[in-house]
Motif scaffolding. Structure first.
Motif, PDB file in Angstrom:
ATOM      1  N   SER A   1      -4.947  -1.867  -4.102  1.00 57.65           N
ATOM      2  CA  SER A   1      -6.390  -2.074  -3.960  1.00 57.65           C
ATOM      3  C   SER A   1      -6.917  -3.031  -5.029  1.00 57.65           C
ATOM      4  O   SER A   1      -7.855  -3.776  -4.777  1.00 57.65           O
ATOM      5  CB  SER A   1      -7.142  -0.745  -3.986  1.00 57.65           C
ATOM      6  OG  SER A   1      -7.214  -0.245  -5.295  1.00 57.65           O
TER       7      SER A   1
ATOM      8  N   HIS B   1     -11.175  -2.924  -3.473  1.00 58.16           N
ATOM      9  CA  HIS B   1     -10.437  -4.055  -2.910  1.00 58.16           C
ATOM     10  C   HIS B   1     -11.294  -5.296  -2.691  1.00 58.16           C
ATOM     11  O   HIS B   1     -10.791  -6.332  -2.288  1.00 58.16           O
ATOM     12  CB  HIS B   1      -9.741  -3.641  -1.602  1.00 58.16           C
ATOM     13  CG  HIS B   1     -10.673  -3.316  -0.485  1.00 58.16           C
ATOM     14  ND1 HIS B   1     -11.125  -2.031  -0.240  1.00 58.16           N
ATOM     15  CD2 HIS B   1     -11.255  -4.107   0.452  1.00 58.16           C
ATOM     16  CE1 HIS B   1     -11.934  -2.064   0.804  1.00 58.16           C
ATOM     17  NE2 HIS B   1     -12.030  -3.287   1.238  1.00 58.16           N
TER      18      HIS B   1
ATOM     19  N   ASN C   1      -7.172  -3.390   1.360  1.00 54.97           N
ATOM     20  CA  ASN C   1      -7.965  -2.222   1.740  1.00 54.97           C
ATOM     21  C   ASN C   1      -7.015  -1.115   2.207  1.00 54.97           C
ATOM     22  O   ASN C   1      -6.449  -1.181   3.294  1.00 54.97           O
ATOM     23  CB  ASN C   1      -8.927  -2.634   2.861  1.00 54.97           C
ATOM     24  CG  ASN C   1      -9.759  -1.473   3.359  1.00 54.97           C
ATOM     25  OD1 ASN C   1      -9.610  -0.335   2.893  1.00 54.97           O
ATOM     26  ND2 ASN C   1     -10.627  -1.753   4.292  1.00 54.97           N
ATOM     27  N   ALA C   2      -6.820  -0.108   1.362  1.00 48.09           N
ATOM     28  CA  ALA C   2      -5.825   0.924   1.658  1.00 48.09           C
ATOM     29  C   ALA C   2      -6.133   1.636   2.972  1.00 48.09           C
ATOM     30  O   ALA C   2      -5.230   1.890   3.773  1.00 48.09           O
ATOM     31  CB  ALA C   2      -5.758   1.924   0.509  1.00 48.09           C
TER      32      ALA C   2
ATOM     33  N   ALA D   1       0.837  -1.201   0.000  1.00 46.50           N
ATOM     34  CA  ALA D   1       0.000   0.000   0.000  1.00 46.50           C
ATOM     35  C   ALA D   1       0.869   1.247   0.000  1.00 46.50           C
ATOM     36  O   ALA D   1       0.499   2.271  -0.578  1.00 46.50           O
ATOM     37  CB  ALA D   1      -0.942  -0.003   1.202  1.00 46.50           C
TER      38      ALA D   1
ATOM     39  N   GLN E   1      -3.070   2.303  -5.195  1.00 47.26           N
ATOM     40  CA  GLN E   1      -4.098   1.921  -6.163  1.00 47.26           C
ATOM     41  C   GLN E   1      -3.878   0.490  -6.655  1.00 47.26           C
ATOM     42  O   GLN E   1      -4.813  -0.313  -6.687  1.00 47.26           O
ATOM     43  CB  GLN E   1      -4.084   2.896  -7.339  1.00 47.26           C
ATOM     44  CG  GLN E   1      -5.359   2.837  -8.144  1.00 47.26           C
ATOM     45  CD  GLN E   1      -5.353   3.815  -9.293  1.00 47.26           C
ATOM     46  OE1 GLN E   1      -4.372   3.909 -10.028  1.00 47.26           O
ATOM     47  NE2 GLN E   1      -6.439   4.528  -9.457  1.00 47.26           N
TER      48      GLN E   1
END
Lengths: 288, 239
Positions: A181, B71, A186-187, A173, A178
């Protein structure tokens, strides 16, 4: 000068160095993952030190005993700051991000002054007072504990970031949020984790520091300034850089305190910083 | 399988796509064509939820993708190889591939995925410990495709897989994509080289100024002068 003295200086320098490094790693981790500078980082340290001190003053609990609890509490505090404050300003302008953490710094300082006053407090007669003598080398116990504790904490942190699946996701991350993700990461969760871990690092440093340093509302500024230097010296966002630079600063300030004068102990540190950033603006381990 | 209908999308106050409808069937290879700035990448990025949707729907095997954050798509069997590979440059090839399997992938699946990746691109096996940023352009593209396959997707989105590659590397990557498709993975791809894209795909869409202006079976489009006109600007949304 004797070998014993050199060993004493090295232990003391590395002890301080690892503490600077822990604070700097926390800072650089948050910056590296989400490009936000936590200007309230020193105040996180101050909170941790007050927590250690208050646990000692209230229950007589030694800072070494409360260390895991302070670290855990700071982890949760980091998560809370992320979810309640940072996440809200992430979509805003750069300025709003700067003012959010800067405002938090002012707020926490004022809060400490309001509840605790401007007095200096210190933990006395902890487990870690006195000296140990090893083959003629006299070492103050709190500094040995700082060296052992903070190097162990750094080791744990390295294991977490570089050897586990979660650490891999965190690094992913930080390198490309991006792309991460698209790979199911999940950033926002990673950002929260960076705040948690970064704050826990400071909690460990605070516990170890409270054995031999006074706590007062502005105590964070002294240490965090050196942590900023360590981050810039090591290269923004680089954990290796923060570690190496932190240790370098610790050794250098102890050595110059001894050989030059204790009032001037930070002068060589800032000179080193200036020379490095002039010759290599991205820092020792910086990318770009 | 993938059904995009009436999609409008864009970036903050700047709409790029208008009323785009495309579909990809199981096991199909579909090409997105169009001149620069026609919205191909925006369309692909909207499907994988990287670009904000303004209207329309994106449904993949009954799952409304447009309601999910980016995600969450991997676990539904959709994988996206972004433009310019987007590897994590300061991580090893192995770590990049491991990440491709997704956050909660069981070890067994990671191991099988790695075996498949190395069988598809033997060069990656030789480079496994090397930092991804130090690979050659072709190797990076191979690594990115291999990473995209680690989650065993049913649909692979590939954005310009051949850009900047030598002719030999192009052939290798194209052969790999064909093998992937032969194993049953549907592919939606963007490619600048029209002839190459039409040769590889079953169907194609031509975009211009954010709208689909032409669609059809690839062999037919290969002989259709309207494709060239779309690129030259003579076939616009208004004509």
């Amino acid at each position: 000068m004797s070998e014993q003295l050199i060993i004493q200086l090295i232990v003391s320098g590395l002890g301080m160095g690892f503490i600077f490094a822990l604070i700097a790693i926390g800072l650089t981790l948050i910056y590296g993952v989400m490009n936000v500078v936590n200007f309230a980082h020193g105040e996180f340290l101050m909170l941790g030190m007050y927590a250690s001190y208050l646990a000692y003053a209230t229950w007589g609990a030694d800072p070494l005993v409360t260390l895991p609890f302070v670290a855990a509490a700071m982890f949760l505090f980091g998560l809370m700051v992320y979810y309640l404050l940072i996440r809200k300003v992430l979509t805003g302008s750069m300025q709003s991000q700067i003012f959010a953490t800067f405002g938090l710094m002012v707020f926490l300082q004022a809060l400490a002054q309001f509840f605790m006053g401007a007095d200096y407090f210190a933990v006395q007669n902890s487990y870690l007072s006195g000296v140990i003598t090893l083959g003629g080398v006299i070492l103050p116990v709190p500094q040995v504990a700082a060296l052992v504790g903070s190097s162990l904490a750094t080791l744990v942190l390295y294991g977490l970031v570089f050897r586990t699946g979660v650490g891999r996701q965190l690094r992913a991350a930080s390198q490309d949020a991006q792309a991460a993700s698209t790979l199911g990461i999940n950033a926002s969760g990673m950002y929260a984790l960076a705040w948690g871990i970064g704050s826990a690092c400071v909690g460990v440093a605070a516990s170890l520091l409270s054995n031999f340093y006074y706590v007062f509302p502005r105590v964070g500024a002294i240490f965090v300034l050196l942590a900023y230097v360590a981050v810039a010296l090591g290269g923004f966002g680089s954990i290796h850089g923060a570690l190496v630079a932190g240790l370098l600063i610790g050794l250098l300030q102890v050595a110059s305190g001894f050989f030059i004068s204790s009032e001037l102990k930070f002068v060589p540190v800032y000179m080193l910083y200036l020379i490095v950033v002039l010759l290599r603006p991205r820092g020792l381990f910086g990318k770009m | 399988m993938l059904e995009v209908s009436g999609l409008a999308a864009g970036y903050r106050g700047h709409q790029v796509l208008w009323d785009v409808s495309i579909h990809v069937g199981p096991g199909e290879v579909v090409a997105l064509l169009g001149p620069n700035g026609s919205g191909k990448s925006t369309l692909m990025n909207s499907i994988s939820r990287l670009v904000e949707r303004l209207a329309g729907s994106i449904v993949f095997d009954g799952v409304a993708l447009h309601e999910l954050p980016a995600h969450r798509l991997l676990r539904h069997g959709l994988s996206h190889v972004l433009e310019r590979h987007r590897l994590f440059p300061y991580m090893s090839v192995l770590e990049n591939l491991q990440l491709g399997a997704g956050p909660r992938a069981p070890r067994q699946r990671v191991r099988e995925g790695l075996e498949r990746a190395y069988a598809l691109f033997p060069r990656l096996k030789e480079r496994t410990g090397q930092m991804a940023g130090s690979l050659s352009g072709g190797e990076q593209q191979m690594c990115a495709i291999a990473r995209g396959l680690m989650s065993a997707p049913r649909l692979l989105l590939v954005d310009e897989p051949f850009i900047g590659l030598s002719p030999q590397m192009r052939a290798d990557v194209a052969a790999a994509l064909e093998r992937i498709n032969a194993e049953g993975v549907a592919i939606l791809m963007i490619e600048q080289n029209v002839a190459a894209a039409l040769a590889m795909s079953r169907r194609a869409y031509v975009l211009r100024e954010g709208r689909v202006v032409l669609e059809g079976a690839s062999p037919e489009l290969a002989g259709d002068d309207r494709v060239r006109q779309a690129f030259l600007g003579r076939l616009g949304p208004d004509t």
